[in-house]
Every structure is written in structure tokens, then in C-alpha cells.
Motif scaffolding. Structure first.
Motif: not given
Length: 350
Positions: A140-148, A170-174
Motif C-alpha cells: 500500500v503506497l500513499t499518493g500516485l507520484s512515485h519514482s521511475e 496514472p495509477q499502478i493497480d487500485a
């Protein structure tokens, strides 16, 4: 609350993800060290020389290597663990979500492993890599902004990923949460409805806190659309009452005509109320104020603080529900989105 399959997604189903195949031997070869040195670095990095450690870290990053820490017979135990990564464990917003999630997961005998990033994407990378090494039931991650690098790691493994507290990118899964720009717009419209025509948005740490920045952007856009003057005043330090007091003092000095203020969260707003009392500024007669979060003190302030309440507990419960369903064999639709929305609470500060 609404749940929908995001249209237009062509992302392959999770079942078709390929497990990463980079081995410790590959890392050793890339770093030009022995496999035993890589193994020692993974267990006790301080025991490896600075040069070798740097080379191994570089190789791990470039090869996207996830160490297999469950090879020693811990797979059964670790598969009942859920990794939750939040920006700060000191933030009451995220604490509510984590508590709700943990309560629901505990009923299913799932254990929570909690990490916090302090809004640092590189720290998130390290936490995700460590989490993957224990073969978690979900991340479970917080937010939609992550590094490449984080996105690349998560695209190569068969682990459910749930992003919380934000929608609209843009989201990864849910993804489970709400649109932060809509929160800012709601705050601006509220102040305008109260007859305020000279607005300011006071924010702390917005250069790192993407969601606070989105709320600010929504506030500015809604005010500008209504033809209302708006100024943004910010402080680089973490949110606190002290930061709010400093921001209010700066605002009234630079923009004395200000008659309505929105704050990035209730901690900042509390400082605004304290400083207004010190400066003999009448709230709301002279200066209407609204925060974000509906923290435990918000209704008890003098005057009670108008604020916007996110559904932090609902976010946690919905995330737990998706994880439990996955453990039971139900695969959610690709790109599932759950909008938990928010509530504006009109109290005497505005």
C-alpha cells in the motif's frame, strides 16, 4: 463512495506480470565483487567497505534487484504481511487510515509492516525494495507520484499494489482516495460564498507534499475563475502551528487586504488562529479561515475551525477490503478506482 474500472486502460492483468529474474550473482558480476560480499552487504551493509558498498548499491539500483529474503523458509509467514508506506507516521491523517486498515486486516490474521518516507521518493524506493524482498501479500503506497525505479520494480512482480489518499493521475493497480484539487476548489468557493474577495492560501512543505500542492492549485483555479484575488504564501518547513503563525504574519504584512484564508491543513490553520488572537484580528469578522483534515482539536478551537474532512478511515477500510478479497482469490478489475470523497464542515472560523 464510488468504484469503477478506469476506461482506456491497456495494462496487462496482474497475473501476467513476470517475476524479476535478476540474481545475486548478476549483482556481484555487475559490481565486480564476490557473491559473498553482496550477501554480506544485504545483511550487514556496515561490514562492507565503502567502495564495495557503493558499487553494490549502484548495481542493485541499475539491475532492479530484489533480494529474496524468504528463501530460508519464511515464505509462509511473510506472505501474511502487508507493507504500508506513508509519508509520515507523525501525521494524524495517515495514522487514522493505517489504524483502520490494521484493524480490518488483523481480523484476517494479516500483519502490517509500516514504513514512512518523509516525502522522499528515494526513501520510498528503498522501502518498496525491502518490502518486496519479504514477498508481501500486498503493498500500500500513499499518493500516485512515485519514482521511475519504484514503478519499474512494482511492474515486474506479482504483488497487488494499492495507492491511497489520491485520485486523478496514472495509477499502478487500485487507487482509493479523492481529488485534492477538488478540495482546494471547495475551500475557495466556500470563502467566496461568505463574501470574501481577497483570498490567500497558506501552505507548508508544498515543494515536497504533492497533495497539498494540488489543493493549492485547485483553490487558486476556483478563485481565479470567480474573478477573486488570490495570493499563495508558503513555508518550506513541515506543517505546524508555528508555521501557520509565521505564514499569517507574513500574509497580513504583504497582503493586508486579505479577508479569507485557506490553509494546507488544520495544523497550519491552528497557528493562524493563534496569531490572529495575538494580533487582535477578529475571526471571522475580519478574516475568515478554513483548514483541511478535521483533526481532533479542530472543533474545539476558539472559534471552532471550519475545515474539510477526508474519509481517512474509509480509505483504510476499502484498502483492507481489496487486500482480503485478493487473498481469497478474487482479482479486482485492472485500474480499480474508489472515490471516498470529502466533507466541508462550516464552523464559526469562516
Amino acid at each position: 463512495m464510488s468504484e469503477e474500472k478506469k476506461p482506456g486502460s491497456e495494462r496487462p492483468a496482474r497475473q501476467r506480470r513476470k517475476m524479476q529474474s535478476i540474481t545475486m550473482m548478476d549483482v556481484a558480476e555487475y559490481a565486480k565483487v564476490s557473491p559473498s560480499t553482496v550477501s554480506l552487504y544485504l545483511r550487514r551493509p556496515e561490514a562492507v567497505s565503502a567502495g564495495a558498498g557503493s558499487a553494490i548499491a549502484h548495481a542493485i539500483d541499475k539491475l532492479n534487484y530484489v533480494p529474496n529474503l524468504v528463501a530460508g523458509g519464511l515464505a509462509a509467514a511473510s506472505s501474511r504481511a502487508v507493507s504500508i508506506i506513508v509519508p509520515s507516521v507523525r501525521n494524524a491523517f495517515f495514522a487514522e487510515t493505517v489504524a483502520a486498515m490494521q484493524t480490518a486486516l488483523r481480523k484476517e490474521r494479516l500483519q502490517v509492516i509500516l514504513g514512512h518516507t518523509e516525502y522522499d521518493e528515494r526513501e520510498e524506493e528503498d522501502l518498496v525494495r525491502t518490502a518486496l524482498s519479504w514477498a508481501p501479500a500486498a503493498i500500500v503506497l500513499t499518493g500516485l507520484s512515485h519514482s521511475e525505479t519504484t514503478r519499474r520494480m512494482l511492474s515486474k512482480v506479482k504483488v497487488p499494489v494499492i495507492e491511497i489518499w489520491e485520485l486523478g493521475g496514472p495509477q499502478i493497480d487500485a487507487a482509493i482516495g479523492f481529488h485534492h484539487d477538488q478540495v482546494g476548489a471547495a475551500a475557495a468557493r466556500h470563502l467566496i460564498q461568505q463574501g470574501r474577495r481577497h483570498l490567500a492560501y497558506l501552505g507548508a512543505r508544498m515543494h515536497e507534499d504533492r497533495r497539498a500542492r494540488l489543493r493549492c492549485d485547485g483553490f487558486v483555479a476556483a478563485a481565479s475563475e470567480a474573478g477573486v484575488e488570490v495570493n499563495v504564501v508558503q513555508h518550506p518547513a513541515p506543517s505546524s502551528a508555528e508555521a501557520g503563525a509565521m505564514l499569517l504574519s507574513e500574509t497580513m504584512q504583504d497582503f493586508p487586504q486579505t479577508d479569507g484564508i485557506a490553509c494546507s491543513n488544520d495544523h497550519v490553520a491552528l497557528g493562524v488562529l493563534f496569531e490572529c488572537e495575538r494580533l487582535k484580528i477578529a475571526v471571522p469578522d475580519r478574516l475568515a479561515t478554513i483548514g483541511f483534515g478535521d483533526l481532533s482539536f479542530s472543533a474545539a478551537c476558539n472559534p471552532p475551525l471550519s475545515t474539510i474532512r477526508p474519509s481517512g478511515d474509509l480509505i483504510g477500510k476499502e484498502a483492507a477490503r481489496l487486500i482480503v478479497e485478493h487473498m481469497a482469490g478474487k482479482e479486482p478489475d485492472s485500474q480499480t478506482t474508489i472515490d471516498t470523497r470529502f466533507t466541508l464542515l462550516h464552523r464559526r472560523s469562516s
